[in-house]
Design a protein around this motif. Structure first.
Motif, PDB file in Angstrom:
ATOM      1  N   TRP A 223       9.740   8.296  -3.660  1.00 48.58           N
ATOM      2  CA  TRP A 223       9.872   6.885  -4.041  1.00 48.58           C
ATOM      3  C   TRP A 223       8.551   6.134  -3.872  1.00 48.58           C
ATOM      4  N   GLY A 224       7.841   6.407  -2.764  1.00 52.21           N
ATOM      5  CA  GLY A 224       6.540   5.763  -2.546  1.00 52.21           C
ATOM      6  C   GLY A 224       5.529   6.141  -3.618  1.00 52.21           C
ATOM      7  N   TYR A 225       5.534   7.415  -4.032  1.00 49.82           N
ATOM      8  CA  TYR A 225       4.622   7.859  -5.088  1.00 49.82           C
ATOM      9  C   TYR A 225       4.957   7.140  -6.401  1.00 49.82           C
ATOM     10  N   ALA A 226       6.267   7.008  -6.711  1.00 47.74           N
ATOM     11  CA  ALA A 226       6.681   6.316  -7.935  1.00 47.74           C
ATOM     12  C   ALA A 226       6.259   4.849  -7.907  1.00 47.74           C
TER      13      ALA A 226
ATOM     14  N   ASP B 132       0.873  -1.184   0.000  1.00 46.54           N
ATOM     15  CA  ASP B 132       0.000   0.000   0.000  1.00 46.54           C
ATOM     16  C   ASP B 132       0.907   1.230   0.000  1.00 46.54           C
ATOM     17  N   TYR B 133       1.370   1.606  -1.200  1.00 43.18           N
ATOM     18  CA  TYR B 133       2.325   2.700  -1.300  1.00 43.18           C
ATOM     19  C   TYR B 133       1.660   4.062  -1.141  1.00 43.18           C
ATOM     20  N   GLN B 134       0.383   4.146  -1.442  1.00 46.67           N
ATOM     21  CA  GLN B 134      -0.313   5.418  -1.237  1.00 46.67           C
ATOM     22  C   GLN B 134      -0.353   5.777   0.239  1.00 46.67           C
ATOM     23  N   ARG B 135      -0.631   4.809   1.060  1.00 47.56           N
ATOM     24  CA  ARG B 135      -0.620   5.048   2.507  1.00 47.56           C
ATOM     25  C   ARG B 135       0.765   5.469   2.980  1.00 47.56           C
TER      26      ARG B 135
ATOM     27  N   TYR C 259       1.890   8.992   4.692  1.00 48.56           N
ATOM     28  CA  TYR C 259       2.550   9.030   5.997  1.00 48.56           C
ATOM     29  C   TYR C 259       3.805   9.906   5.937  1.00 48.56           C
ATOM     30  N   CYS C 260       4.579   9.781   4.863  1.00 50.16           N
ATOM     31  CA  CYS C 260       5.793  10.599   4.729  1.00 50.16           C
ATOM     32  C   CYS C 260       5.443  12.088   4.701  1.00 50.16           C
ATOM     33  N   THR C 261       4.326  12.451   4.066  1.00 50.39           N
ATOM     34  CA  THR C 261       3.905  13.857   4.029  1.00 50.39           C
ATOM     35  C   THR C 261       3.579  14.333   5.433  1.00 50.39           C
TER      36      THR C 261
END
Length: 619
Positions: A84-87, A25-28, A32-34
């Motif tokens: 990186w998570g968004y990519a 679940d990269y969107q989550r 979280y990073c934001t």
């Protein structure tokens, strides 16, 4: 300016596992990073934001002067992880919903941004971070930039970056805690898969193996710039281990090392031994530079053991002085220190034996190569000289190896093993422990070394044409090898070592038979009644060579290659068959010589030939 410390790999792994990455679940995770970035910027200890006058956005560059605590290092790290998570989210959407060029371009832009933030983190850590943080930041930056180039299909540029990241994590795993080592091993598995993919893909696209080797060597050369930092990290880890407590074992008895300096020296020597294990895995393929590096490591190890023994000796003197000036008993401390001194001596002798053994293997190989070259030169000297060989220069500046050099080397090894055996027996008395297996192992090794010493001593006698002395030395070497192979000493060695002993016994047997033949020939030619071995006389006197062809091992019986002899350039078959062949009658075609016939015969002959020309050959 204070030195900052941040465990990048542990921080990233913890954030990913707790925020959706384990479930893809990269969107989550990027959300979280934001939120994490917002909390860091709102922290009172971090004076960094993009808010200008009246709440308007004003770009603010993160500089070295701003960074006062490790929270500042989290800003580029979380920015890189968010990009990186968004990519990864966009890539996952492409896999689920089908390929979309616009989405792919967006993914590459996100990875480019992640690579820039990772490089920014590496630049900040190179100035502000400690050695471990700097190395982790470099590995993280290389890995992120490699991902960006991989998605752009620029595999030639990505492969050195992945190799650099793998090398740094490999070195760091050796000086990390158990938890950090597990994380790095997991990271290394992923890197090995990516490197394997890049290598195979480049090979399929036509990149040759030499170009691949050059790429990997470039990545290894780049890690050479951080060797000093790795050495510092390893030294810090050793200091922590020495401070927390360190002990060694001597014949199954644990001996504590209370002196921190001594413990640090022993740990450093153990580190050198691990490096030597990796370098000496394949001795035959080592060049002069590798041997020089190995020898320098051995010398450094010996100096560390000498310094450790000096520290132990000083500690013993201090303990004796304290025992004389106070009522506190010091016998137990002195006993431990004496055992530690014995341990250091045994360890140093063991490494000296290992170095000399490796050196003897190298010298043996050089001697064998030298003998092969000498044999080739002897063969070439008997062949006719061609135009191409007339201008060759056969002079070599390399020092010629002699059997006496190897004999002296094995004498040193035998003396070292004897000294080590005495120390082991002394330690067994002091510790009241059993050392029978170790003593038996050392006895067998010493017997083998003595056999090799006798073997090369025999070669030295043979070179001086002292055949009786050579025969005695060959017999001692052969009998020692046979005793090792037939007794329990065979269990001391592994399979390869046993094969080496068997081959050594065969070589000693060949030398023994050659020396026996030489002794017998010398006695026969001289006609003296000198005493000779009964075995030689019983084996060779009164028995022709035809009856003992299978057991004859005296070397060359005839000259090889044979001398060149000129032969007639005509078929031999016709020479043999000529006397048995019946030649046809050619008298009717034979012309008489003009000098031997009369004039009337010449005239009749002319008329006969003319008639044949008119009416045919007449045959």
């Amino acid at each position: 300016m204070s030195v900052l410390s941040l465990d990048i790999l542990s921080t990233v792994k913890k954030c990913q596992l707790q925020n959706g990455v384990r479930h893809d679940d990269y969107q989550r995770y990027r959300q979280y990073c934001t939120r994490r970035l917002k909390r860091i910027r709102n922290n009172g200890a971090v004076e960094f934001s993009h808010r200008g006058q009246r709440g308007k956005y004003e770009k603010n560059e993160l500089t070295v002067e701003m960074c006062k605590n490790p929270l500042f290092l989290l800003i580029p790290l979380m920015n890189a992880e968010r990009a990186w998570g968004y990519a990864m989210q966009l890539k996952q959407d492409n896999e689920i919903n089908g390929e979309d060029l616009r989405r792919t371009a967006h993914m590459i832009r996100r990875l480019s941004k992640a690579a820039k933030w990772a490089s920014k983190l590496s630049d900040l850590c190179s100035v502000l971070g400690d050695d471990r943080t700097v190395l982790q930041a470099e590995a993280y930056s290389a890995w992120m930039n490699g991902n960006f180039l991989l998605e752009k299909d620029e595999l030639k540029e990505a492969l050195p970056l992945f190799s650099q990241s793998k090398e740094v994590y490999t070195q760091l795993s050796k000086v990390s805690t158990l938890e950090q080592k597990e994380l790095m091993e997991e990271k290394l598995e992923n890197l090995e898969l990516v490197i394997m993919y890049c290598t195979r893909y480049l090979s399929r696209e036509g990149t040759n193996s030499q170009e691949l080797a050059d790429m990997i060597s470039r990545s290894k050369d780049s890690t050479g710039l951080i060797q000093s930092k790795l050495a510092k990290v390893m030294a810090d880890s050793m200091k922590v281990q020495a401070h927390e407590g360190f002990e060694v074992k001597l014949l199954e008895r644990a001996i504590p090392v209370r002196n921190e300096a001594t413990a640090l020296l022993l740990l450093s020597a153990d580190g050198n031994i691990k490096t030597l294990d990796s370098l000496t895995s394949s001795v035959e393929d080592l060049g002069d530079k590798e041997w020089e590096k190995i020898d320098n490591l051995f010398v450094d190890t010996f100096s560390k053991y000498d310094d450790a023994a000096r520290n132990v000796r000083n500690d013993i003197n201090k303990a004796d002085a304290n025992a004389a000036s106070s009522d506190i008993p010091q016998e137990h401390v002195v006993e431990e220190l004496k055992l530690l001194r014995t341990y250091v001596k045994i360890q140093k002798l063991d490494k000296v034996i290992r170095r000399n053994t490796l050196l003897s293997e190298r010298l043996e190989k050089q001697y064998e190569d030298q003998m092969e070259k000498r044999l080739e030169a002897d063969i070439e000297s008997k062949l006719p000289v061609t135009e191409n060989k007339k201008g060759e220069n056969k002079s070599t500046k390399q020092r010629q190896m002699s059997p006496q050099d190897l004999q002296r080397m094995f004498e040193k090894i035998s003396l070292n093993i004897s000294n080590q055996l005495d120390l082991v027996k002394e330690a067994a008395k002091e510790t009241s422990a059993s050392a029978e297996k170790l003593e038996f192992k050392l006895d067998i090794e010493q017997n083998l070394v003595e056999a090799k010493k006798n073997f090369y001593e025999a070669k030295n006698f043979a070179a001086a044409k002292k055949w009786q002395e050579a025969l005695n030395a060959y017999e001692q070497a052969f009998d020692s090898a046979q005793e090792i192979l037939e007794g329990e000493g065979r269990n001391v060695f592994d399979e390869k070592q046993v094969e080496d002993v068997v081959q050594f016994q065969k070589n000693a047997g060949v030398g023994k038979r050659l020396a026996q033949a030489r002794v017998f020939l010398a006695r026969t030619r001289s006609g003296t009644n000198d005493e000779i071995d009964n075995e030689v006389e019983s084996d060779y006197v009164g028995r022709p060579l035809r009856e003992r062809l299978e057991e004859n091992e005296i070397g060359e019986i005839v000259e090889t290659p044979p001398a060149l002899v000129s032969v007639p350039a005509r078929p031999i078959m016709f020479d043999l068959a000529f006397n048995r062949m019946q030649s046809p009658d050619f008298s009717n075609r034979t012309k008489n010589s003009p000098s031997k016939v009369s004039g009337s015969e010449q005239q009749s002959g002319w008329l006969r030939n003319a008639a044949r020309g008119w009416f045919g050959s007449g045959n």
